[in-house]
Design a protein around this motif. Structure first.
Motif, PDB file in Angstrom:
ATOM      1  N   THR A 129       0.835  -1.209   0.000  1.00 54.98           N
ATOM      2  CA  THR A 129       0.000   0.000   0.000  1.00 54.98           C
ATOM      3  C   THR A 129       0.870   1.259   0.000  1.00 54.98           C
ATOM      4  O   THR A 129       1.761   1.385   0.845  1.00 54.98           O
ATOM      5  N   PRO A 130       0.611   2.201  -0.894  1.00 51.36           N
ATOM      6  CA  PRO A 130       1.409   3.435  -0.952  1.00 51.36           C
ATOM      7  C   PRO A 130       0.979   4.423   0.139  1.00 51.36           C
ATOM      8  O   PRO A 130       0.297   5.416  -0.144  1.00 51.36           O
ATOM      9  N   ASN A 131       1.380   4.170   1.362  1.00 46.62           N
ATOM     10  CA  ASN A 131       0.953   5.012   2.484  1.00 46.62           C
ATOM     11  C   ASN A 131       1.402   6.459   2.349  1.00 46.62           C
ATOM     12  O   ASN A 131       0.779   7.365   2.911  1.00 46.62           O
ATOM     13  N   SER A 132       2.493   6.676   1.628  1.00 44.39           N
ATOM     14  CA  SER A 132       2.968   8.046   1.385  1.00 44.39           C
ATOM     15  C   SER A 132       2.658   8.499  -0.034  1.00 44.39           C
ATOM     16  O   SER A 132       3.180   9.515  -0.500  1.00 44.39           O
ATOM     17  N   GLY A 133       1.835   7.737  -0.720  1.00 48.20           N
ATOM     18  CA  GLY A 133       1.494   8.076  -2.100  1.00 48.20           C
ATOM     19  C   GLY A 133       2.376   7.374  -3.110  1.00 48.20           C
ATOM     20  O   GLY A 133       3.376   6.746  -2.763  1.00 48.20           O
ATOM     21  N   SER A 134       2.002   7.482  -4.362  1.00 50.58           N
ATOM     22  CA  SER A 134       2.716   6.808  -5.446  1.00 50.58           C
ATOM     23  C   SER A 134       3.492   7.808  -6.300  1.00 50.58           C
ATOM     24  O   SER A 134       2.914   8.743  -6.859  1.00 50.58           O
ATOM     25  N   ARG A 135       4.789   7.586  -6.407  1.00 49.10           N
ATOM     26  CA  ARG A 135       5.620   8.455  -7.250  1.00 49.10           C
ATOM     27  C   ARG A 135       5.234   8.291  -8.726  1.00 49.10           C
ATOM     28  O   ARG A 135       5.275   9.260  -9.494  1.00 49.10           O
ATOM     29  N   LEU A 136       4.838   7.079  -9.122  1.00 46.87           N
ATOM     30  CA  LEU A 136       4.419   6.867 -10.509  1.00 46.87           C
ATOM     31  C   LEU A 136       3.132   7.627 -10.813  1.00 46.87           C
ATOM     32  O   LEU A 136       2.964   8.186 -11.900  1.00 46.87           O
ATOM     33  N   ALA A 137       2.217   7.650  -9.831  1.00 44.88           N
ATOM     34  CA  ALA A 137       0.979   8.412 -10.015  1.00 44.88           C
ATOM     35  C   ALA A 137       1.286   9.893 -10.135  1.00 44.88           C
ATOM     36  O   ALA A 137       0.652  10.616 -10.924  1.00 44.88           O
ATOM     37  N   ALA A 138       2.279  10.354  -9.376  1.00 45.25           N
ATOM     38  CA  ALA A 138       2.679  11.764  -9.444  1.00 45.25           C
ATOM     39  C   ALA A 138       3.255  12.102 -10.819  1.00 45.25           C
ATOM     40  O   ALA A 138       2.967  13.161 -11.386  1.00 45.25           O
ATOM     41  N   GLU A 169       7.279   2.122  -4.028  1.00 50.51           N
ATOM     42  CA  GLU A 169       8.545   2.122  -3.310  1.00 50.51           C
ATOM     43  C   GLU A 169       8.369   1.611  -1.882  1.00 50.51           C
ATOM     44  O   GLU A 169       7.358   1.883  -1.239  1.00 50.51           O
ATOM     45  N   VAL A 170       9.353   0.880  -1.410  1.00 51.66           N
ATOM     46  CA  VAL A 170       9.317   0.352  -0.046  1.00 51.66           C
ATOM     47  C   VAL A 170       9.131   1.485   0.958  1.00 51.66           C
ATOM     48  O   VAL A 170       8.366   1.375   1.916  1.00 51.66           O
ATOM     49  N   ASN A 171       9.804   2.604   0.726  1.00 50.97           N
ATOM     50  CA  ASN A 171       9.708   3.734   1.654  1.00 50.97           C
ATOM     51  C   ASN A 171       8.327   4.369   1.678  1.00 50.97           C
ATOM     52  O   ASN A 171       7.986   5.075   2.631  1.00 50.97           O
ATOM     53  N   SER A 172       7.533   4.125   0.648  1.00 54.33           N
ATOM     54  CA  SER A 172       6.160   4.627   0.650  1.00 54.33           C
ATOM     55  C   SER A 172       5.234   3.707   1.432  1.00 54.33           C
ATOM     56  O   SER A 172       4.214   4.141   1.958  1.00 54.33           O
ATOM     57  N   VAL A 173       5.583   2.426   1.488  1.00 56.16           N
ATOM     58  CA  VAL A 173       4.794   1.477   2.276  1.00 56.16           C
ATOM     59  C   VAL A 173       5.077   1.672   3.766  1.00 56.16           C
ATOM     60  O   VAL A 173       4.173   1.611   4.606  1.00 56.16           O
ATOM     61  N   LYS A 174       6.344   1.940   4.096  1.00 55.59           N
ATOM     62  CA  LYS A 174       6.729   2.184   5.491  1.00 55.59           C
ATOM     63  C   LYS A 174       6.021   3.421   6.018  1.00 55.59           C
ATOM     64  O   LYS A 174       5.776   4.378   5.280  1.00 55.59           O
ATOM     65  N   ALA A 175       5.705   3.395   7.320  1.00 57.62           N
ATOM     66  CA  ALA A 175       5.070   4.563   7.932  1.00 57.62           C
ATOM     67  C   ALA A 175       5.238   4.491   9.442  1.00 57.62           C
ATOM     68  O   ALA A 175       5.325   3.397  10.019  1.00 57.62           O
ATOM     69  N   ASP A 176       5.287   5.643  10.076  1.00 53.78           N
ATOM     70  CA  ASP A 176       5.491   5.708  11.522  1.00 53.78           C
ATOM     71  C   ASP A 176       4.340   5.089  12.311  1.00 53.78           C
ATOM     72  O   ASP A 176       4.536   4.617  13.424  1.00 53.78           O
ATOM     73  N   PHE A 177       3.142   5.101  11.732  1.00 53.22           N
ATOM     74  CA  PHE A 177       1.978   4.615  12.478  1.00 53.22           C
ATOM     75  C   PHE A 177       1.881   3.089  12.529  1.00 53.22           C
ATOM     76  O   PHE A 177       1.068   2.534  13.269  1.00 53.22           O
ATOM     77  N   LEU A 178       2.699   2.396  11.745  1.00 50.56           N
ATOM     78  CA  LEU A 178       2.606   0.937  11.676  1.00 50.56           C
ATOM     79  C   LEU A 178       3.065   0.266  12.967  1.00 50.56           C
ATOM     80  O   LEU A 178       4.049   0.668  13.571  1.00 50.56           O
ATOM     81  N   THR A 179       2.359  -0.785  13.352  1.00 54.35           N
ATOM     82  CA  THR A 179       2.748  -1.592  14.501  1.00 54.35           C
ATOM     83  C   THR A 179       3.953  -2.445  14.156  1.00 54.35           C
ATOM     84  O   THR A 179       4.852  -2.646  14.978  1.00 54.35           O
ATOM     85  N   ASP A 180       3.974  -2.965  12.918  1.00 51.56           N
ATOM     86  CA  ASP A 180       5.113  -3.762  12.451  1.00 51.56           C
ATOM     87  C   ASP A 180       5.155  -3.708  10.938  1.00 51.56           C
ATOM     88  O   ASP A 180       4.165  -3.363  10.266  1.00 51.56           O
ATOM     89  N   PHE A 181       6.302  -4.069  10.394  1.00 50.99           N
ATOM     90  CA  PHE A 181       6.551  -3.949   8.957  1.00 50.99           C
ATOM     91  C   PHE A 181       7.481  -5.069   8.525  1.00 50.99           C
ATOM     92  O   PHE A 181       8.412  -5.439   9.245  1.00 50.99           O
ATOM     93  N   ILE A 182       7.229  -5.624   7.334  1.00 47.85           N
ATOM     94  CA  ILE A 182       8.088  -6.681   6.820  1.00 47.85           C
ATOM     95  C   ILE A 182       8.222  -6.534   5.302  1.00 47.85           C
ATOM     96  O   ILE A 182       7.300  -6.048   4.633  1.00 47.85           O
TER      97      ILE A 182
END
Length: 219
Positions: free
Chosen positions: A101-110, A172-185
């Motif tokens: 999920t693009p939690n920070s948005g999609s660079r391709l969409a931009a 991008e992996v960095n778009s999936v990552k987010a501070d609000f997540l309980t865990d990430f893999i």
């Protein structure tokens, strides 16, 4: 198992795209409900209103004490976050997993919005995930519900070459990552295949059961 799982597809897909994940989670003991939304020509916000009505009908059929886990692929995850942000009573939601999920948005969409603006005007779901446009959507920050995320690292699609850093060919992996997540893999799969993999289903089930991905990370 006194809980159900609702699965939601991503952009330009139908509920059939989640059929493999459904079957894999059923093998792991879960009862699955597939939901279909107009995630092509509708904005995330409008699709979210339809999702709200569908979840309301599902909730009415829950047995006493029964809870719902939610999981979605790609932009469907933003619909889930929008739903949670606007949901007052979250007592029947257990946990949530966002897959690519693009939690920070999609660079391709931009890029599409910049160079092919007519494209995002037609495909409004795509317009919704332009990073600057995410501010128009109310999104859950994961304060009340545990949310886990899975990112793919196999950039096996042509458009992935337009992205910087690790990506799954679309996000991008960095778009999936987010501070609000309980865990990430991270898992070694591409955007179009990640939700078809049994290891992904195991990761989803692991988070639903434990609220983390620790057992998978240790393997």
């Amino acid at each position: 198992m006194n809980e159900k799982v609702v699965l939601l597809h991503g952009y330009h897909k139908k509920k059939s795209d989640m059929q493999v994940l459904k079957e894999n989670l059923e093998k792991l003991g879960y009862q699955i409900i597939l939901v279909e939304l107009p995630l092509t020509f509708k904005t995330i916000k409008k699709a979210g209103k339809i999702f709200k009505n569908k979840l309301h009908n599902i909730r009415l059929k829950l047995k006493k004490g029964e809870k719902i886990n939610l999981a979605a692929h790609s932009s469907g995850g933003l619909v889930l976050r929008n739903y949670l942000a606007e949901l007052e009573d979250k007592s029947y939601i257990k946990r949530v997993v966002l897959i690519a999920t693009p939690n920070s948005g999609s660079r391709l969409a931009a890029k599409s919005n910049k160079y092919l603006p007519f494209f995002t005007k037609i495909f409004k779901t795509l317009d919704s995930i332009v990073p600057d446009n995410l501010e128009e959507i109310k999104l859950s920050s994961g304060e009340e519900i545990e949310i886990g995320a899975i990112a793919g690292t196999k950039s096996n699609l042509f458009l992935g070459k337009l992205l910087k850093g690790a990506n799954d060919g679309r996000i991008e992996v960095n778009s999936v990552k987010a501070d609000f997540l309980t865990d990430f893999i991270m898992l070694p799969y591409g955007h179009k295949e990640i939700h078809y993999q049994f290891k992904t289903a195991k990761a989803v089930a692991c988070f639903f059961q434990n609220g983390n991905f620790k057992s998978l990370k240790n393997n």
